[in-house]
Scaffold this motif. Structure first.
Motif, PDB file in Angstrom:
ATOM      1  N   LEU A  23     -11.516 -14.890 -21.909  1.00  0.00           N
ATOM      2  CA  LEU A  23     -12.481 -15.304 -20.889  1.00  0.00           C
ATOM      3  C   LEU A  23     -11.805 -16.204 -19.857  1.00  0.00           C
ATOM      4  CD1 LEU A  23     -15.589 -16.072 -23.146  1.00  0.00           C
ATOM      5  CD2 LEU A  23     -15.174 -14.031 -21.749  1.00  0.00           C
ATOM      6  N   ALA A  24     -10.965 -17.105 -20.324  1.00  0.00           N
ATOM      7  CA  ALA A  24     -10.219 -17.982 -19.422  1.00  0.00           C
ATOM      8  C   ALA A  24      -8.875 -17.384 -19.061  1.00  0.00           C
ATOM      9  CB  ALA A  24     -10.035 -19.358 -20.059  1.00  0.00           C
ATOM     10  N   GLY A  25      -8.386 -16.443 -19.901  1.00  0.00           N
ATOM     11  CA  GLY A  25      -7.093 -15.805 -19.653  1.00  0.00           C
ATOM     12  C   GLY A  25      -6.067 -16.228 -20.689  1.00  0.00           C
ATOM     13  N   LEU A  26      -5.428 -15.245 -21.329  1.00  0.00           N
ATOM     14  CA  LEU A  26      -4.368 -15.497 -22.302  1.00  0.00           C
ATOM     15  C   LEU A  26      -3.023 -15.178 -21.648  1.00  0.00           C
ATOM     16  CD1 LEU A  26      -6.022 -13.768 -25.397  1.00  0.00           C
ATOM     17  CD2 LEU A  26      -5.610 -16.227 -25.150  1.00  0.00           C
ATOM     18  N   GLY A  27      -2.089 -16.091 -21.773  1.00  0.00           N
ATOM     19  CA  GLY A  27      -0.797 -15.892 -21.138  1.00  0.00           C
ATOM     20  C   GLY A  27       0.045 -14.830 -21.824  1.00  0.00           C
ATOM     21  N   LEU A  28       0.731 -14.029 -21.025  1.00  0.00           N
ATOM     22  CA  LEU A  28       1.606 -12.974 -21.519  1.00  0.00           C
ATOM     23  C   LEU A  28       3.043 -13.240 -21.102  1.00  0.00           C
ATOM     24  CD1 LEU A  28      -0.567  -9.838 -20.612  1.00  0.00           C
ATOM     25  CD2 LEU A  28      -0.333 -10.906 -22.857  1.00  0.00           C
ATOM     26  N   THR A  29       3.966 -12.728 -21.884  1.00  0.00           N
ATOM     27  CA  THR A  29       5.379 -12.800 -21.532  1.00  0.00           C
ATOM     28  C   THR A  29       5.701 -11.708 -20.516  1.00  0.00           C
ATOM     29  OG1 THR A  29       6.077 -11.264 -23.250  1.00  0.00           O
ATOM     30  CG2 THR A  29       5.853 -13.586 -23.882  1.00  0.00           C
ATOM     31  N   LYS A  30       6.931 -11.678 -20.081  1.00  0.00           N
ATOM     32  CA  LYS A  30       7.336 -10.649 -19.116  1.00  0.00           C
ATOM     33  C   LYS A  30       7.301  -9.252 -19.730  1.00  0.00           C
ATOM     34  CE  LYS A  30      10.141 -13.685 -16.221  1.00  0.00           C
ATOM     35  NZ  LYS A  30       9.146 -13.641 -15.125  1.00  0.00           N
ATOM     36  N   THR A  31       7.333  -9.176 -21.073  1.00  0.00           N
ATOM     37  CA  THR A  31       7.225  -7.876 -21.736  1.00  0.00           C
ATOM     38  C   THR A  31       5.782  -7.584 -22.135  1.00  0.00           C
ATOM     39  OG1 THR A  31       7.739  -8.874 -23.885  1.00  0.00           O
ATOM     40  CG2 THR A  31       9.588  -7.999 -22.605  1.00  0.00           C
ATOM     41  N   HIS A  32       4.846  -8.410 -21.653  1.00  0.00           N
ATOM     42  CA  HIS A  32       3.405  -8.222 -21.855  1.00  0.00           C
ATOM     43  C   HIS A  32       2.957  -8.468 -23.295  1.00  0.00           C
ATOM     44  CE1 HIS A  32       3.960  -5.253 -18.265  1.00  0.00           C
ATOM     45  NE2 HIS A  32       3.934  -6.522 -17.866  1.00  0.00           N
ATOM     46  N   LEU A  34       1.889 -11.479 -26.215  1.00  0.00           N
ATOM     47  CA  LEU A  34       1.244 -12.783 -26.162  1.00  0.00           C
ATOM     48  C   LEU A  34       2.296 -13.894 -26.172  1.00  0.00           C
ATOM     49  CD1 LEU A  34      -1.650 -12.115 -28.700  1.00  0.00           C
ATOM     50  CD2 LEU A  34      -1.889 -12.406 -26.223  1.00  0.00           C
ATOM     51  N   GLN A  35       2.031 -14.946 -25.424  1.00  0.00           N
ATOM     52  CA  GLN A  35       2.999 -16.033 -25.305  1.00  0.00           C
ATOM     53  C   GLN A  35       3.148 -16.793 -26.630  1.00  0.00           C
ATOM     54  OE1 GLN A  35       1.820 -18.492 -21.992  1.00  0.00           O
ATOM     55  NE2 GLN A  35       2.651 -17.063 -20.466  1.00  0.00           N
ATOM     56  N   ARG A  36       4.268 -17.516 -26.751  1.00  0.00           N
ATOM     57  CA  ARG A  36       4.625 -18.198 -27.990  1.00  0.00           C
ATOM     58  C   ARG A  36       3.541 -19.158 -28.458  1.00  0.00           C
ATOM     59  NH1 ARG A  36      10.109 -21.433 -27.813  1.00  0.00           N
ATOM     60  NH2 ARG A  36      10.847 -19.303 -27.477  1.00  0.00           N
ATOM     61  N   ALA A  37       2.938 -19.926 -27.563  1.00  0.00           N
ATOM     62  CA  ALA A  37       1.923 -20.899 -27.971  1.00  0.00           C
ATOM     63  C   ALA A  37       0.727 -20.208 -28.623  1.00  0.00           C
ATOM     64  CB  ALA A  37       1.466 -21.716 -26.761  1.00  0.00           C
ATOM     65  N   ILE A  38       0.360 -19.037 -28.114  1.00  0.00           N
ATOM     66  CA  ILE A  38      -0.774 -18.289 -28.674  1.00  0.00           C
ATOM     67  C   ILE A  38      -0.401 -17.742 -30.044  1.00  0.00           C
ATOM     68  CG2 ILE A  38      -2.315 -16.322 -28.320  1.00  0.00           C
ATOM     69  CD1 ILE A  38      -1.725 -16.681 -25.274  1.00  0.00           C
ATOM     70  N   ALA A  42      -2.176 -18.614 -33.663  1.00  0.00           N
ATOM     71  CA  ALA A  42      -2.665 -17.579 -34.584  1.00  0.00           C
ATOM     72  C   ALA A  42      -2.107 -17.790 -35.984  1.00  0.00           C
ATOM     73  CB  ALA A  42      -2.282 -16.198 -34.061  1.00  0.00           C
ATOM     74  N   ALA A  43      -0.826 -18.166 -36.073  1.00  0.00           N
ATOM     75  CA  ALA A  43      -0.204 -18.386 -37.376  1.00  0.00           C
ATOM     76  C   ALA A  43      -0.834 -19.570 -38.099  1.00  0.00           C
ATOM     77  CB  ALA A  43       1.296 -18.593 -37.216  1.00  0.00           C
ATOM     78  N   GLU A  44      -1.282 -20.556 -37.345  1.00  0.00           N
ATOM     79  CA  GLU A  44      -1.955 -21.705 -37.952  1.00  0.00           C
ATOM     80  C   GLU A  44      -3.365 -21.341 -38.402  1.00  0.00           C
ATOM     81  OE1 GLU A  44      -1.847 -24.842 -35.114  1.00  0.00           O
ATOM     82  OE2 GLU A  44       0.323 -25.157 -35.259  1.00  0.00           O
ATOM     83  N   ARG A  45      -4.055 -20.515 -37.633  1.00  0.00           N
ATOM     84  CA  ARG A  45      -5.418 -20.109 -37.974  1.00  0.00           C
ATOM     85  C   ARG A  45      -5.436 -19.167 -39.176  1.00  0.00           C
ATOM     86  NH1 ARG A  45      -9.720 -20.298 -34.150  1.00  0.00           N
ATOM     87  NH2 ARG A  45      -9.224 -21.580 -32.328  1.00  0.00           N
ATOM     88  N   TRP A  46      -4.454 -18.271 -39.241  1.00  0.00           N
ATOM     89  CA  TRP A  46      -4.400 -17.277 -40.309  1.00  0.00           C
ATOM     90  C   TRP A  46      -3.040 -17.383 -41.010  1.00  0.00           C
ATOM     91  CZ3 TRP A  46      -6.557 -16.194 -35.480  1.00  0.00           C
ATOM     92  CH2 TRP A  46      -7.957 -16.004 -35.499  1.00  0.00           C
ATOM     93  N   PRO A  47      -2.872 -18.416 -41.846  1.00  0.00           N
ATOM     94  CA  PRO A  47      -1.567 -18.704 -42.450  1.00  0.00           C
ATOM     95  C   PRO A  47      -1.063 -17.602 -43.379  1.00  0.00           C
ATOM     96  CG  PRO A  47      -3.283 -20.075 -43.428  1.00  0.00           C
ATOM     97  CD  PRO A  47      -3.891 -19.408 -42.232  1.00  0.00           C
ATOM     98  N   GLN A  48      -1.939 -16.687 -43.816  1.00  0.00           N
ATOM     99  CA  GLN A  48      -1.477 -15.582 -44.664  1.00  0.00           C
ATOM    100  C   GLN A  48      -0.573 -14.616 -43.899  1.00  0.00           C
ATOM    101  OE1 GLN A  48      -4.557 -16.022 -43.541  1.00  0.00           O
ATOM    102  NE2 GLN A  48      -5.677 -14.100 -43.228  1.00  0.00           N
ATOM    103  N   TRP A  49      -0.555 -14.716 -42.582  1.00  0.00           N
ATOM    104  CA  TRP A  49       0.269 -13.823 -41.768  1.00  0.00           C
ATOM    105  C   TRP A  49       1.724 -14.279 -41.679  1.00  0.00           C
ATOM    106  CZ3 TRP A  49      -3.272 -13.248 -36.809  1.00  0.00           C
ATOM    107  CH2 TRP A  49      -4.421 -12.529 -37.167  1.00  0.00           C
ATOM    108  N   TRP A  50       1.997 -15.558 -41.996  1.00  0.00           N
ATOM    109  CA  TRP A  50       3.333 -16.087 -41.700  1.00  0.00           C
ATOM    110  C   TRP A  50       3.638 -17.240 -42.637  1.00  0.00           C
ATOM    111  CZ3 TRP A  50       7.443 -14.542 -39.106  1.00  0.00           C
ATOM    112  CH2 TRP A  50       8.436 -15.458 -38.791  1.00  0.00           C
ATOM    113  N   ASN A  51       4.823 -17.222 -43.236  1.00  0.00           N
ATOM    114  CA  ASN A  51       5.251 -18.290 -44.131  1.00  0.00           C
ATOM    115  C   ASN A  51       6.001 -19.350 -43.330  1.00  0.00           C
ATOM    116  OD1 ASN A  51       6.292 -19.918 -46.142  1.00  0.00           O
ATOM    117  ND2 ASN A  51       6.690 -18.202 -47.535  1.00  0.00           N
TER     118      ASN A  51
END
Length: 354
Positions: A23-32, A34-38, A42-51
């Motif tokens: 709604l506000a806009g999610l930042g993308l990298t030059k390869t389209h 999602l940017q690192r901060a996003i 996500a890894a903090e919200r869903w810790p089962q995705w990443w150790n």
């Protein structure tokens, strides 16, 4: 708020998070991507995705395949669109964001009505998880491979579908189903198992006539079913004692990936094609003087260690040696249940060479 609305809201958490961000806009990298901060959020919200304890914070979207698959799919569904280096929610995305039930239905339809192979694979995955509950991914691959073979699918070049190869091919589909909130996996420290979420279970095809939820006080029998037509293929199955013997037939069918399109019989003395007195057969086509399998298991007086002979398809003569292993209190789940599958069941019908 209804239970259905609650499980829709919980199931669509990943998708709604992306749509709300758009709604506000999610930042993308030059390869389209999602940017690192996003990605790190996500890894903090869903810790089962990443150790994070082992690898530190992630740097690229590709390191979180569930996120990557979900992002790509929402763009294909035109719920998100790229505007230069920003990802924005479309009008349709905003409308579905306001209605979690409709959003969940749309996500389920995206899997159910996808490409021919993907739709067939998802239908098989959903059916297996609905019928048997949580199941190791290796066993899921074996059963789905068997079902797809019976539907006429094969490897490129016509070779039979290989369960090991198929598991790799199914991963993107399972990542997307997880992002959509229809499937969840076990924690990283455990053996990888997959199961439907509450919302996924609700949207799955309804249970078959022999599928029964366990009630307080129910007991179940655990059976070891050995396929004698193939080396090393066996399954452990649990059936409620109040269910008919046809439920054990259904469980064997599902475990070995067979279509229920032929007659069958059980022989309670462990023989094959034995005496009529110990035979229980297909309910809709019994021979004269032969009892049908539509009888509660509790009335059969089965004992632990007892062997039962089972034959399916009297032409192809699929033989299964069934042993009563144990009696236990039933868990809160649907029955019959597949507890374990070893080996790869052969296809029910041999491939026809052109």
């Amino acid at each position: 708020m209804s239970d259905e609305r609650v499980d829709s809201t919980e199931a669509t958490a990943v998708v709604r998070w992306l749509l709300e961000g758009g709604l506000a806009g999610l930042g993308l990298t030059k390869t389209h991507a999602l940017q690192r901060a996003i990605v790190r959020e996500a890894a903090e919200r869903w810790p089962q995705w990443w150790n994070g304890d082992l690898f530190g914070p992630p740097n690229r979207e590709a390191e979180l395949p569930v996120l990557e698959a979900t992002h790509a799919a929402l763009r294909e569904m035109r719920l998100l669109r790229r505007q230069r280096e920003t990802l924005r929610t479309t009008a349709r995305g905003r409308a579905l964001l306001a209605d979690p039930d409709a959003l969940l239905e749309a996500l389920h339809d995206d899997l159910r009505l996808g490409g021919d192979f993907e739709a067939s694979a998802w239908s098989s995955i959903e059916g297996v998880l609905h019928e048997f509950g949580a199941i190791p991914d290796e066993q899921l691959g074996v059963i789905v491979a068997s079902r797809l073979r019976n539907e006429g699918w094969s490897e490129t070049g016509g070779a039979p579908i290989d369960p090991v190869t198929l598991r790799g091919e199914l991963r993107p589909l399972l990542w997307l189903a997880e992002g959509y909130g229809l499937v969840r996996r076990s924690p990283r420290a455990e053996q990888l198992t997959l199961e439907l979420t509450a919302a996924g279970y609700r949207l799955a095809a309804g249970p078959g006539p022999a599928s029964t939820p366990a009630a307080p006080g129910d007991t179940a029998l655990v059976f070891d079913a050995v396929l004698l037509n193939a080396r090393g293929v066996r399954a452990r199955l649990a059936v409620l004692e109040r269910q008919p013997l046809t439920a054990l037939h259904d469980a064997i069918q599902q475990a070995f990936g067979w279509w229920d399109d032929h007659l069958y019989s059980f022989w309670l003395d462990g023989s094959f094609f034995g005496d009529d007195e110990v035979e229980l057969t297909t309910p809709d086509a019994p021979d004269e003087g032969v009892a049908t399998a539509d009888v509660p298991i509790a009335e059969l007086g089965l004992e632990i260690g007892q062997r039962i002979g089972y034959v399916f398809d009297f032409g192809d003569d699929w033989r299964v040696r069934v042993t009563v292993c144990e009696r236990l209190g039933a868990e809160a789940n649907e029955y019959p249940r597949l507890l374990e599958l070893r080996g790869t069941p052969p296809p029910q019908y041999a491939a026809i060479e052109e």
